[in-house]
Design an enzyme around this catalytic site. Structure first.
Site, mmCIF file in Angstrom:
data_model
loop_
_atom_site.group_PDB
_atom_site.id
_atom_site.type_symbol
_atom_site.label_atom_id
_atom_site.label_comp_id
_atom_site.label_asym_id
_atom_site.label_seq_id
_atom_site.Cartn_x
_atom_site.Cartn_y
_atom_site.Cartn_z
ATOM 1 N N LEU A 187 41.528 16.586 44.388
ATOM 2 C CA LEU A 187 40.976 16.483 43.036
ATOM 3 C C LEU A 187 39.537 15.992 43.058
ATOM 4 O O LEU A 187 38.736 16.383 42.206
ATOM 5 C CB LEU A 187 41.824 15.526 42.181
ATOM 6 C CG LEU A 187 43.065 16.106 41.500
ATOM 7 C CD1 LEU A 187 44.102 16.574 42.507
ATOM 8 C CD2 LEU A 187 43.671 15.083 40.552
ATOM 9 N N GLU A 228 37.212 8.095 41.043
ATOM 10 C CA GLU A 228 36.197 8.345 42.080
ATOM 11 C C GLU A 228 34.949 7.487 41.875
ATOM 12 O O GLU A 228 34.340 7.026 42.849
ATOM 13 C CB GLU A 228 35.839 9.830 42.125
ATOM 14 C CG GLU A 228 36.995 10.765 42.439
ATOM 15 C CD GLU A 228 37.706 10.458 43.751
ATOM 16 O OE1 GLU A 228 37.128 9.748 44.602
ATOM 17 O OE2 GLU A 228 38.844 10.920 43.913
#
Length: 317
Positions: A187, A228
């Site tokens: 992802l 992230e």
């Protein structure tokens, strides 16, 4: 809650080798993932093998971070981060709209400022450590580039002009995001503080960038970006990428491993003391709608990179 002692030895133990990520096929690149997969630790392992001095720099960052927290050098200054979004697309769907890009910025601002609607869902057990990180994000620029590449993998090709990608813009003072087809079921991934400026930033598969629509559920609420960017600000996975490992944060419970989906609460760890796991933390692997908090310890760890002498001090506190 666990207590940790950060040292060069502890930091080096984090850098265990994992298998290389190979470039995916076209069908893998277009499939929608049903389980979260983040390649940040894997990419870090690759970078450490390629550059032995990176471990030294990261150990120094760990020592600086720990000292900053212990000596209360952190301050509640305002951090506003300009964001450059680099869009690499082969299909119309990958050429995500300005509105979708802005939706990711909006999600970051909500999640990092405790303005997300599910923030009040944090269980009472963790209410005393849930944190408003207090960092804001502003969309600075969108750069688009058409490509014939089916998938980019995790070797930073999307950041290199010579390989058809887009180089980061002013990485010392701007957060660069790349939206592209990563492939391999990944992802997204981020570069931790201490890495090379030429590859600094966060990569998010275009299917999971911002509010990307029901077709990309359960990762369509922009939390891949939150996860992230957490790595980019020096947060580790909450299970420490090892069985009962350490995420270098004192107020998060010890997790035996990553969690997926939407775990029922309370979910007990199998580690010493069998603590209730903080599955709703952004640094676990649960679905987007099941993660909705950072801890105070994580906030302090993130803030440390922005103070004078920190690896991202150019952004300033």
């Amino acid at each position: 809650m666990k207590k940790i002692l950060i040292s060069a030895v502890t930091a080096l133990l984090l850098f265990s080798c994992q298998n290389d990520q190979s470039e995916s096929t076209d069908s893998e690149a277009t499939a929608v993932s049903t389980r979260r997969a983040c390649a940040s630790q894997q990419v870090l392992d690759d970078q450490l093998r390629a550059d032995p001095t990176l471990a030294i720099r990261m150990n120094e960052i760990e020592a600086f971070t720990n000292k900053s927290i212990l000596t209360n050098r952190l301050v509640n200054g305002k951090i506003e981060i300009p964001v450059v979004v680099n869009v690499l697309y082969r299909t119309a769907a990958q050429n995500i709209s300005d509105a979708q890009i802005q939706s990711q910025i909006d999600v970051l601002n909500k999640d990092f400022n405790a303005l997300n609607s599910d923030y009040n869902s944090v269980p009472a057990l963790f209410s005393g450590v849930k944190a408003n990180v207090g960092i804001t994000f502003v969309l600075d620029q969108i750069i688009r580039k058409s490509t014939t590449k089916t998938s980019w993998g995790t070797n930073d090709a999307m950041k290199k002009v010579a390989q058809g990608g887009l180089a980061p813009t002013s990485p010392a003072t701007k957060l660069n995001l790349w939206a592209c087809a990563i492939g391999g079921g990944i992802l997204g991934y981020a570069q931790f503080p201490g890495g090379a400026a030429a590859t600094d930033g966060v990569v998010i598969d275009s299917k999971y960038f911002g509010l990307s629509g029901a077709a990309n559920a359960p990762f369509n609420l922009g939390r891949t970006g939150t996860h992230e960017v957490g790595h980019w600000m020096n947060l580790r996975h909450i299970w420490g990428d090892a069985n009962c490992g350490s995420d270098l944060v004192s107020d998060t419970p010890t997790h035996n491993e990553e969690n997926y989906g939407v775990p029922a609460y309370p979910h007990y760890s199998t580690c010493t003391g069998t603590p209730v796991e903080m599955t709703m933390n952004y640094m676990d692997y649960v679905d987007d709608n099941a993660m909705y908090m950072f801890s105070q310890g994580q906030k302090n760890r993130m803030a440390a990179i922005f103070v004078t002498g920190g690896p991202r001090a150019a952004f300033g506190i």
